[in-house]
Motif scaffolding. Structure first.
Motif, PDB file in Angstrom:
ATOM      1  N   LYS A 153      12.174 -22.097 -32.975  1.00 17.97           N
ATOM      2  CA  LYS A 153      13.296 -21.347 -32.420  1.00 17.97           C
ATOM      3  C   LYS A 153      14.292 -22.376 -31.885  1.00 17.97           C
ATOM      4  O   LYS A 153      13.953 -23.211 -31.046  1.00 17.97           O
ATOM      5  CB  LYS A 153      12.847 -20.411 -31.303  1.00 17.97           C
ATOM      6  N   SER A 207      15.654 -18.267 -35.488  1.00 18.94           N
ATOM      7  CA  SER A 207      14.207 -18.083 -35.444  1.00 18.94           C
ATOM      8  C   SER A 207      13.623 -18.136 -36.842  1.00 18.94           C
ATOM      9  O   SER A 207      14.116 -17.474 -37.762  1.00 18.94           O
ATOM     10  CB  SER A 207      13.847 -16.733 -34.803  1.00 18.94           C
ATOM     11  N   GLN A 240      20.851 -18.275 -31.485  1.00 23.97           N
ATOM     12  CA  GLN A 240      19.390 -18.309 -31.530  1.00 23.97           C
ATOM     13  C   GLN A 240      18.965 -18.204 -32.988  1.00 23.97           C
ATOM     14  O   GLN A 240      19.278 -17.233 -33.671  1.00 23.97           O
ATOM     15  CB  GLN A 240      18.772 -17.173 -30.721  1.00 23.97           C
TER      16      GLN A 240
END
Length: 695
Positions: A439, A429, A427
């Motif tokens: 994201k 971000s 992930q």
């Protein structure tokens, strides 16, 4: 004395082959056989080591189906290298490109930068701001703290995760040992000098060893002067820098079946010039000041009677990387200070299973999280004004990386079969005031299979197939500013790079001869490459062409690696290696960037296991004129390519009870040369001497 499970382990320390101390069981005859290998001459090193890289548990390198090269403690002592990149340059199959004296990025099977994975004590050195080409991160490991290096060529993604497309380098720091009774205090004082004041370095370390506690700590000071290059190139001004490091490792035998390790490493390099930017007179100032890395970790290693949970290793880590770039163009009043700081938290659990005498496995869970702070300040020396701007990356960018894996090895007698699988989730971000928020959540499933077949106890055929990946990182997605000869702009729509590698090899190990030959082919897809672009309708910013990264390319890497050691007499050994890599960009129908030329080494050494030794070697590289369009645009590569070169080197040493002396004469014929793709020339004729006093 009452017996328990831990006493089943012999007290002899084998070596710090992994990121934890390895012991062999009394009742494990296979493990003991590794210690008492009598099939090879004691002066021969190749195929003789016990390794852990790739399978994450100890295994004889000769039986392994993977292509692995090593340097042990004794070899590191011989080298007395100026930097960790200089150490890895000695390993077969590793090509070292150095953008500057304070850098060095290993090419493994044609790939470097964030496409090769670097690990220190089993913890990822790669973070989310690693760059694509030659960089300086490997140089933030103090070579005098190392006890062992293992390089896995072409693989590592299943065992260690993202970035291991070209291969994996595992660097292992010195490890204090437990002793039977009482306490033992010792230490070392190390000093090295190289002619023309190219190096004046020293280290002091203390060691405390006891039955239940062991400690090792050290301080390193290094002054690296400007390089005196070969031929008539003379002194390369603005290449040297200073460094100050310290490290501490403390081990506790918590119970009779549990060992806790606490460690910290600190490396800080000051005013490290980026030579190729300065030599063109485009910049009056361009340096990394500071270039710093800190690593702290706690590791608990426990042993159990269970077949499934034979050994469990818990590790938590914190790592901080600081890169501050000071840049000022010639005749420009503006001094730019760019600072990137990455803090990485890590947690891993690894389970070693001895399911049966024939079946062994390593499984685990890993988690890493990066937080990035990036700033830019511009100071105008004429107006005395200070201006804050966006950093190379957006503030507070972060990535999370979680993975589960399982590796298995089956022994069917003459045939050893291995298989493994890893699932990774990422992930990334970003919150960017200029380019918006995003994201990205890629995932990957990779696997490998391999076999090692014994044609004869002294001859083996090996083969494997494996997939690998590299998730786009913060540098790929959000870099905005000048990098090398281009101006980079962000692209949020990137996918992971992928590869499919196949290889076949042959290994031989007799009493007087040991060798290996590996042929490989690696198909790369979704390669992230720099492509020309625009920003706000402009093709150039500040006279730099605008680029952004795209998943635009497919490529094929193929070649061979060969190694040989032959004992001519009881103490005299000749050795050599030859490596060739061919890289082709299928989309552009041109060579891949910075591909190393045919290169190799031929040497002779005497007295490996004697009181004194001497060795000489001939190192060479062929001409590299297969250039990509990026190579042609790169001012670090000469017009038409990089010329062939060869150096002759001589070294030796003597090991006394309280004193060890090593010395070397390198580039004896003062050859002027530059390794292909590097931004700095090689060191000319020079003499070095190192002295270690033991107490």
């Amino acid at each position: 004395m009452k017996k328990n499970y831990f006493t089943l382990f012999i007290s002899i320390f084998i070596s710090h082959f992994a990121y934890q101390t390895i012991y062999a069981k009394n009742n494990a005859t296979d493990s003991l056989a590794l210690l008492n290998d009598t099939t090879a001459n004691k002066e021969i090193l190749l195929n003789k080591e016990v390794v852990i890289i790739g399978s994450r548990y100890q295994k004889n390198a000769f039986d392994h189906y993977k292509s692995i090269a090593t340097l042990n403690k004794q070899q590191l002592q011989w080298l007395s290298a100026m930097s960790t990149p200089d150490v890895l340059a000695e390993i077969s199959g590793v090509w070292m490109q150095k953008t500057n004296h304070g850098g060095g990025s290993p090419f493994i099977r044609g790939l470097t930068g964030y496409q090769t994975l670097l690990m220190i004590d089993g913890i990822r050195l790669n973070n989310s701001t690693f760059r694509s080409g030659p960089n300086q991160y490997l140089n933030t490991i103090d070579p005098w703290t190392l006890e062992r290096i293992e390089v896995l060529r072409g693989q590592g993604a299943v065992a260690y995760g993202t970035d291991a497309i070209g291969g994996t380098a595992l660097l292992l720091s010195k490890d204090p040992k437990f002793i039977g009774n009482g306490y033992q205090f010792s230490g070392n004082v190390y000093a090295k000098y190289m002619t023309s004041n190219m190096e004046r370095s020293g280290r002091a370390e203390v060691i405390l060893e006891g039955e239940r506690i062991a400690l090792l700590g050290g301080i390193t000071s290094r002054n690296l002067g400007d390089i005196k290059a070969g031929g008539d190139l003379g002194t390369l001004e603005q290449t040297g820098y200073d460094e100050m490091d310290w490290d501490l490792k403390l081990k506790f035998k918590v119970t009779n079946n549990a060992v806790l390790t606490l460690a910290h490493q600190h490396v800080k390099q000051k005013d490290v010039p980026l030579y190729h930017k300065l030599v063109t007179d485009e910049y009056s100032t361009y340096s990394f000041d500071p270039q710093q890395r800190d690593l702290a970790y706690a590791r608990l290693q426990t042993f159990h009677k269970s077949q499934i949970f034979s050994e469990i290793v818990y590790t938590t880590s914190w790592q901080r990387s600081i890169e501050q770039r000071k840049k000022q163009k010639t005749n420009n009043p503006e001094l730019s200070t760019e600072r990137d700081e990455v803090n990485t938290l890590g947690a891993t659990v690894e389970i070693i299973s001895e399911i049966s005498d024939k079946w062994k496995a390593s499984s685990g869970i890993e988690f890493y999280h990066d937080e990035v702070q990036s700033t830019t300040q511009i100071f105008n020396e004429e107006s005395n004004e200070l201006q804050n701007e966006r950093g190379l990356y957006p503030q507070d960018a972060s990535t999370s990386n979680i993975a589960v894996y399982s590796l298995h090895q089956y022994d069917f007698g003459k045939l050893n079969f291995s298989a493994g699988v890893r699932w990774n989730y990422f992930q990334l971000s970003l919150r960017d005031a200029q380019f918006g928020s995003t994201k990205i959540e890629p995932s990957a499933l990779v696997g490998n299979i391999g076999m090692s077949y014994s044609l004869h106890p002294k001859h083996r055929i090996v083969a494997s197939a494996s997939t690998a990946f590299r998730a786009p990182n913060i540098n790929d997605v959000s870099s905005f500013g000048i990098a090398d000869f281009r101006y980079e702009v962000p692209n949020y729509n990137l996918k992971p790079e992928q590869s499919f590698n196949v290889e076949i090899g042959y290994k031989v190990k007799t009493n007087r001869l040991s060798g290996a030959l590996h042929l490989f082919r690696n198909k790369l897809t979704n390669l992230i490459t720099n492509t020309r672009s625009t920003f706000n309708g402009q093709t150039e910013i500040d006279d730099y062409q605008v680029y952004r990264r795209e998943n635009s390319n497919e490529a094929i890497l193929k070649g061979f690696e060969s190694e040989l050691e032959w004992a001519l007499t009881e103490k005299l050994v000749t050795y050599g290696n030859l490596v060739y890599t061919h890289g082709q960009d299928l989309n552009k129908d041109e060579p891949m960037r910075r591909i190393p030329p045919l290169n190799g080494r031929l040497g002779l050494r005497y007295g490996l296991n004697s009181l004194w030794y001497v060795k000489g070697d001939f190192v060479f590289a062929a001409t590299q004129d297969r250039l990509s369009s990026g190579d042609i645009d790169d001012n670090r590569i000469a017009v038409g390519g990089t010329s062939s070169w060869q150096t002759f080197n001589l070294s030796g040493g003597i090991d006394l009870p309280l004193l060890t002396i090593n010395a070397g004469l390198q580039n004896i014929f003062n050859e002027a040369y530059r390794t292909h793709g590097s931004g700095i020339d090689g060191i000319g004729r020079s003499l070095w001497i190192s002295v270690t006093a033991k107490f």
